[in-house]
Design an enzyme around this catalytic site. Sequence first.
Site, PDB file in Angstrom:
ATOM      1  N   LYS A 195       5.588 -32.268   3.214  1.00  0.00           N
ATOM      2  CA  LYS A 195       4.347 -32.613   2.520  1.00  0.00           C
ATOM      3  C   LYS A 195       4.683 -33.564   1.382  1.00  0.00           C
ATOM      4  O   LYS A 195       5.505 -33.256   0.522  1.00  0.00           O
ATOM      5  CB  LYS A 195       3.692 -31.347   1.984  1.00  0.00           C
ATOM      6  N   LYS A 225       2.274 -34.074  -8.642  1.00  0.00           N
ATOM      7  CA  LYS A 225       2.938 -32.980  -7.924  1.00  0.00           C
ATOM      8  C   LYS A 225       4.314 -33.406  -7.416  1.00  0.00           C
ATOM      9  O   LYS A 225       4.884 -32.793  -6.526  1.00  0.00           O
ATOM     10  CB  LYS A 225       2.046 -32.504  -6.764  1.00  0.00           C
ATOM     11  N   GLU A 241      13.949 -30.485   5.086  1.00  0.00           N
ATOM     12  CA  GLU A 241      12.886 -29.520   4.777  1.00  0.00           C
ATOM     13  C   GLU A 241      12.520 -28.704   6.025  1.00  0.00           C
ATOM     14  O   GLU A 241      12.379 -27.485   5.980  1.00  0.00           O
ATOM     15  CB  GLU A 241      11.618 -30.242   4.267  1.00  0.00           C
ATOM     16  N   LYS A 256       2.350 -34.071   6.458  1.00  0.00           N
ATOM     17  CA  LYS A 256       1.124 -34.350   5.727  1.00  0.00           C
ATOM     18  C   LYS A 256       1.388 -35.322   4.610  1.00  0.00           C
ATOM     19  O   LYS A 256       2.368 -35.124   3.887  1.00  0.00           O
ATOM     20  CB  LYS A 256       0.630 -33.014   5.167  1.00  0.00           C
ATOM     21  N   SER A 282      -7.782 -35.645   3.582  1.00  0.00           N
ATOM     22  CA  SER A 282      -9.083 -36.065   3.064  1.00  0.00           C
ATOM     23  C   SER A 282      -9.184 -37.571   2.807  1.00  0.00           C
ATOM     24  O   SER A 282     -10.165 -38.203   3.198  1.00  0.00           O
ATOM     25  CB  SER A 282      -9.392 -35.293   1.781  1.00  0.00           C
ATOM     26  N   TYR A 321     -10.810 -33.498   9.636  1.00  0.00           N
ATOM     27  CA  TYR A 321     -12.201 -33.210   9.262  1.00  0.00           C
ATOM     28  C   TYR A 321     -13.161 -33.768  10.309  1.00  0.00           C
ATOM     29  O   TYR A 321     -14.344 -33.471  10.281  1.00  0.00           O
ATOM     30  CB  TYR A 321     -12.493 -33.792   7.867  1.00  0.00           C
TER      31      TYR A 321
HETATM   32  C1  PBG Z   1      -3.022 -27.647  -1.689  1.00  0.00           C
HETATM   33  C2  PBG Z   1      -3.448 -28.497  -0.560  1.00  0.00           C
HETATM   34  C3  PBG Z   1      -3.804 -29.833  -0.667  1.00  0.00           C
HETATM   35  C4  PBG Z   1      -4.264 -30.204   0.584  1.00  0.00           C
HETATM   36  C5  PBG Z   1      -4.152 -29.103   1.435  1.00  0.00           C
HETATM   37  N1  PBG Z   1      -3.625 -28.043   0.701  1.00  0.00           N
HETATM   38  C6  PBG Z   1      -3.854 -30.741  -1.841  1.00  0.00           C
HETATM   39  C7  PBG Z   1      -2.691 -30.935  -2.671  1.00  0.00           C
HETATM   40  O1  PBG Z   1      -1.551 -30.649  -2.324  1.00  0.00           O
HETATM   41  O2  PBG Z   1      -2.906 -31.400  -3.792  1.00  0.00           O
HETATM   42  C8  PBG Z   1      -4.784 -31.561   0.901  1.00  0.00           C
HETATM   43  C9  PBG Z   1      -5.626 -31.694   2.102  1.00  0.00           C
HETATM   44  C10 PBG Z   1      -6.426 -32.935   2.157  1.00  0.00           C
HETATM   45  O3  PBG Z   1      -6.276 -33.857   1.330  1.00  0.00           O
HETATM   46  O4  PBG Z   1      -7.248 -33.028   3.077  1.00  0.00           O
HETATM   47  N2  PBG Z   1      -1.875 -26.965  -1.653  1.00  0.00           N
END
Ligand code: PBG
Length: 332
Positions: A195, A225, A241, A256, A282, A321
């Site tokens: 991620k 983050k 990972e 992701k 998203s 989505y």
């Molecule tokens: C949080 C999490 C996030 C998403 C899924 N779980 C956001 C982040 O890490 O800040 C993002 C999913 C998306 O953007 O559709 N742990």
Amino acid sequence: MIRLRRNRQQPWSRALTQETRLSVENLIWPVFVHDGSQGPEDQIIPSMPGVFRYSKNSLIENIKIASDLGIPAVAIFPHISASKKDEKGSEALNPNNLVCETVNLIKSKVPNIGLICDVALDPYTTHGHDGIVEDGKILNDATVEILCQQAVNQAKAGADVLAPSDMMDLRVGEIRKALDLKGFQDKIILSYAAKYASAFYGPFRDAVGSSSLTGADKKLGFRDKSTYQMNPANSDEALREVELDLSEGADMVMVKPGLAYLDIIYRIKSKFGVPTFAYQVSGEYSSLMSAAENGWVDKNRIFMETLVSFKRAGADGILTYFAIEAAKILRG
Ligand code: PBG
């Protein structure tokens, strides 16, 4: 003479020579649920056109639709009121929190659909980080302890898949131990293994209500983050990972965001041959959707093209989505 256009001449010959196929069984639908008793049942998310935060009852109706279309699983994300958030994300451990209640309800009404729950604290913390923050630092081991309890809490409520999305070190192994200890040997762990610290998550943070910035993040102008999520420039590190998460007991892994990381999906699938999922997040959804809404691109074609590209890269499935619309298109 070799002429590659021969096979492209007719619809039947194009169908016959198609290498990759997307099907409804490859889709996972991420959904948002809110706990507001007032206001509209379905809340609009301005940065995600066509995506809603559902009330529990309205969510059930929509999950029935997903199930009837043949979508195998949904991933549930909560939007809780600010008054329930604190520094430590305590609400994550409440056995009657919004996710647990929702999982319970879905299990009783739509028993055949798979339920995936995120393991991370961000929807529950005032600062929106996935873990415990002390003196501006995200504490790894203290966070993992809470994540284990959160995972068990969600497992008890009926979640089928626990999906740690927090990127703390060693969390998969600890969550696996905690689940085993409580008799949940059969729960699947889908690790958000690779991620990345991505700008593509922006609209999601609106959706779960974690976008307001505090402390150091406020000065930066965005939620940083990058001490736990990966550097977008790295690829070997993603393999490390994944290797660690598998050795700690992950059953499935995820990459992701999706489209900007197709090479990562390809490398992971080629090297490990394990169930690998892509998350079309998203910001990817909203970028495509806003261009489509302006008439600049063809919505269905552009989404289906991106979805098949995940499969071509090696993904077994995709969180998107667009899942309901994609399923309708695939069903014809
Ligand atoms: C949080 C999490 C996030 C998403 C899924 N779980 C956001 C982040 O890490 O800040 C993002 C999913 C998306 O953007 O559709 N742990």
